[in-house]
Design an enzyme around this catalytic site. Structure first.
Site, PDB file in Angstrom:
ATOM      1  CG  ASP A 253     -88.884  78.339  48.976  1.00 41.09           C
ATOM      2  OD1 ASP A 253     -88.937  78.984  49.130  1.00 41.09           O
ATOM      3  OD2 ASP A 253     -87.994  78.940  47.386  1.00 41.09           O
TER       4      ASP A 253
ATOM      5  CD  GLU B 246     -84.348  83.389  50.890  1.00 41.86           C
ATOM      6  OE1 GLU B 246     -84.582  83.277  49.624  1.00 41.86           O
ATOM      7  OE2 GLU B 246     -84.815  81.802  51.251  1.00 41.86           O
TER       8      GLU B 246
HETATM    9  C1  GLC Z   1     -85.454  81.031  47.565  1.00 47.35           C
HETATM   10  C2  GLC Z   1     -87.464  81.754  48.257  1.00 47.35           C
HETATM   11  C3  GLC Z   1     -87.478  81.496  47.153  1.00 47.35           C
HETATM   12  C4  GLC Z   1     -87.694  81.956  46.061  1.00 47.35           C
HETATM   13  C5  GLC Z   1     -87.146  80.675  45.397  1.00 47.35           C
HETATM   14  C6  GLC Z   1     -86.180  81.193  44.074  1.00 47.35           C
HETATM   15  O1  GLC Z   1     -85.342  80.173  48.660  1.00 47.35           O
HETATM   16  O2  GLC Z   1     -87.344  81.016  49.461  1.00 47.35           O
HETATM   17  O3  GLC Z   1     -88.497  83.179  47.604  1.00 47.35           O
HETATM   18  O4  GLC Z   1     -88.204  82.419  44.789  1.00 47.35           O
HETATM   19  O5  GLC Z   1     -86.041  80.249  46.575  1.00 47.35           O
HETATM   20  O6  GLC Z   1     -85.042  81.882  44.246  1.00 47.35           O
END
Ligand code: GLC
Length: 740
Positions: free
Chosen positions: A320, A516
């Site tokens: 991530d 988030e």
């Molecule tokens: C974020 C998320 C993830 C996403 C990634 C790229 O923090 O947790 O779901 O795909 O970053 O944006």
């Protein structure tokens, strides 16, 4: 050695040194790389990896053999596009993947500009000695939210309420077409999270609180990729995320700690990923969260042994955003973090900014042997295999024929249907719904005429935002379009001016956008002061009050509910909110079913199906309209089996070639049960994934025994397990139960 021969010898040595150096760079002796164009034209002796007629494995083997270490390390590196300064750094560092994170954008923001931008970076990638195309990822989690003018579908919690995997596959297909129209070829979706505590800010990214709904909605992956990756012009790489247990953290804290036994982790959070792997998902993104205190991004047992070994996942694992350099809880990469993540099984690191430091540390860890070269080659093999399967080597640039699908009428019509089917009617006193099109209506609420609120997070920015952020149709616009005389519809956001002359008042209230951790609600989970004041103003008029709740999760509304005549959970419908008014006026009778239990109050969290608590509205609840066929009568309670338990076997979803079922075990005896076993005749339908129990198949019987955590049942208590299977659903499913 004579002078000439010495000169010849020296020249020969020089040529062999030069040839060796060229080989390291991948250049042919003529100083040119075998190019996709030349290979396609068949005008030059293309290297095997440039030959699409060869098996992918052969192409990967050939390409790997030509790659220098820096080529391989670059393939494991994903960088935020706007961090590539200068753009040529993409070539200099052999970067294999680019992304646009939640706030990534282009100017002017439209599909064409995105496609032009994509092509510009792809040209740089193809200009490297081996011409390996880059793969570009984005979070098109409810449509291509970053692109202004894109169709925005209901977020996953609404799609889960439809209980319609076939519809969700069509949504995935439409999203794939719009993503491809921007050139981008990788969607960091679907989230297969199982949201177990609605305090979690990502509850709306979950299809539901039991593993069954997310498992059934993996049809979204088939929609994105096609029956196989690369099938058709709009095939994009899908991502099952976030492995594993992101929705099960204590207190619903985002990026928190999921404290479960392995049996419980497997029973609740693994089935959707098992189904995703079975469907051929090309990538898996790891979770920021921890399992019993151990970070997923460093968890070799779960990532390599379970995901890649036991489940047989052959795609690649991506980290991530900045998750690797957060392993030690401090910003900034360390050699140990890089080593821990890559050796645990991370194949590609979403850096996303400090790629120079990352690559330097990665190179040192590999040349020192602390990261085996075999691990680097395995990661490259996985990544390159997906690039070849996607067809990137043959068609590296944006398919402009698809750019016109972005925001198309056809996609918006599909989104409207998804909105209709996602609506869950929770209360309808006196049949106030459906509304009559001749009614005199007062509409109020901060979300009635606000596309931003209706779309939620991941919309024209990571956190989304209120306001007229994108083209679409609001609930108010849908109501005005539905009534016979729009002049009979009055709108005031705060309800000022309402009186007793109206047939009914409609309040569209709920949450403003978030994403988030910014959406975590550790405290109260009720409506905000503005909404409460608006509702009180409407209530004082003494007319029937219809509440449409626009939220990413259930809210704490039990205290206000008695004042409402009707309640419709609209979730986060996106740009086509006339799908909500379609239900309000009965053009589509409400068919949605709760994908999550609805709390009696915030203090009741977490509350989930089968946990023994009594929610305000149970998982699976949803009303229809009187004029519609009544909801199926509950199966007659069979006489308790001699052993004292019954098994209610219900098909909960079906799609081409498969179906999903849920079996509820009921302790019908007067005493406690320590365990149970359910058997049925599978009649040739092979079980493809199962949760909340363990399966044994023999002859013409399938037997599921309880999991460690759901065997003990008090008198009258229930437990449930679910499974997916191949073939058509049985016409009259039945199963028998025995205490064990
Ligand atoms: C974020 C998320 C993830 C996403 C990634 C790229 O923090 O947790 O779901 O795909 O970053 O944006």
């Amino acid at each position: 050695m004579t002078g000439r021969s010495a000169r010849c010898r020296r020249s020969a040595v020089l040529v062999s040194v030069l040839a060796a150096a060229l080989a390291l760079t991948g250049l042919t002796p003529q100083g040119r790389a075998p190019s996709a164009a030349r290979a396609a034209a068949g005008t030059a002796a293309a290297a095997p990896y440039q030959d699409p007629s060869l098996p992918v494995t052969a192409r990967v083997d050939d390409l790997l053999s030509r790659m220098a270490l820096d080529d391989k390390l670059g393939q494991m590196t994903q960088v935020e596009r706007e961090a590539l300064q200068p753009q040529s750094a993409l070539a200099t560092y052999r970067i294999g993947s680019v992304l646009s994170g939640g706030d990534g954008t282009v100017s002017p923001n439209n599909a064409r500009t995105w496609a032009d931008t994509y092509d510009a970076y792809q040209r740089i990638a193809l200009g490297t000695p081996l011409g390996i195309p880059m793969v570009y990822g984005i979070d098109a989690v409810h449509g291509v939210g970053a692109v202004r003018g894109a169709t925005l579908f209901p977020h996953n919690i609404g799609l889960g309420a439809t209980r319609n995997p076939a519809l969700v596959e069509r949504v995935g297909r439409a999203v794939a077409e719009e993503v491809s129209g921007t050139g981008i070829d990788w969607n960091f979706a679907p989230c297969l999270c199982v949201a177990r505590n609605d305090r979690w800010g990502r509850t709306y990214e979950s299809f539901g609180e039991t593993p069954g709904i997310p498992a059934s909605m993996t049809t979204y992956i088939t929609g994105l990729q096609g029956e196989r990756l690369g099938a058709g012009p709009a095939s994009v790489l899908a991502t099952a995320k976030h492995f594993i247990g992101d929705g099960g953290t204590s207190g619903g804290t985002d990026q928190g700690d999921t404290r479960l036994t392995e049996a419980e982790l497997r029973a609740v959070h693994l089935p959707p990923f098992a189904e995703a792997v079975r469907r051929g998902v090309g990538s898996v993104m790891l979770s920021y969260s921890r399992w019993n205190g151990a970070k997923l991004h460093g968890h070799r047992h779960l990532v390599t042994d379970l995901l890649k070994g036991e489940l047989g996942f052959t795609g690649f694992v991506v980290s991530d955003w900045a998750a690797v350099d957060q392993l030690d809880g401090q910003p900034g990469f360390t050699a140990e973090e890089v080593r821990t993540a890559v050796n645990a099984g991370v194949d590609m690191v979403m850096v996303p900014h400090d790629y120079r430091t990352f690559l330097s540390l990665l190179r040192t860890e590999v040349t020192s042997g602390r990261i085996p070269l075999a691990r680097v080659d395995d990661a490259n093999r996985r990544i390159l295999t997906k690039k070849f399967e996607l067809g990137l080597f043959e068609k590296p640039y944006a398919d402009r024929a698809l750019t016109g699908t972005v925001g198309s009428a056809g996609h918006r019509a599909l989104a409207r249907q998804a909105v209709r089917e996602s609506q869950v009617l929770l209360k309808n006193e006196g049949g106030v719904l459906p509304l009559d099109t001749s009614a005199k209506l007062f509409v109020a609420g901060k979300s009635a005429d606000d596309i931003g609120n209706l779309s939620g997070g991941w919309t024209l920015g990571w956190q989304g935002g209120s306001g007229d952020v994108a083209p679409g149709t609001t609930v108010l616009e849908g109501i005005r379009a539905a009534v016979a005389d729009p002049a009979r519809v009055t709108y005031d956001r705060h309800g000022h001016g309402v009186d007793g002359s109206y047939t009914a008042a409609v309040a569209v209230v709920g949450e403003t956008p978030y994403a988030e951790m910014h959406g975590d609600r550790p405290g109260a989970m009720g409506l905000d002061e503005e909404d409460l004041a608006t509702l009180a103003r409407l209530k004082s008029a003494g007319v029937p009050l219809v509440v449409v709740l626009v939220s990413g999760r259930p809210l704490d509304i039990a205290a206000q509910l008695p004042d409402w005549d009707a309640l419709l959970a609209a979730w986060l419908p996106g740009t086509e909110a006339d799908g909500v008014s379609d239900v309000l006026f009965g053009d589509h009778a409400p068919s949605g079913r709760l994908p999550v239990s609805w709390m009696t109050g915030a203090a009741q969290q977490p509350v989930n199906d089968g946990d023994g608590k009594t929610p305000l509205f149970p998982y699976g609840y949803g009303l229809g309209y009187g004029t519609q066929p009544p909801p199926p009568a509950p199966a007659p309670t069979p006489a308790p089996a001699p052993e004292g338990c019954t098994a209610d076997y219900e098909v909960t979803g079906s799609w081409t070639g498969g179906f999903q079922a849920e079996v509820t075990v009921h302790n019908a005896s007067s005493g406690p049960m320590d365990g149970w076993a359910v058997t049925w005749d599978p009649a040739g339908r092979a079980v493809t994934s199962l949760w909340n129990g363990s399966l044994a198949v023999g002859g013409d019987r399938a037997t599921v025994r309880n999991a460690a955590w759901n065997g003990a049942l008090a008198p009258g208590a229930t437990a449930s397990f679910g499974f997916t299977a191949d073939g058509a659903p049985p016409p009259s499913p039945s199963a028998s139960c025995a205490a064990s």
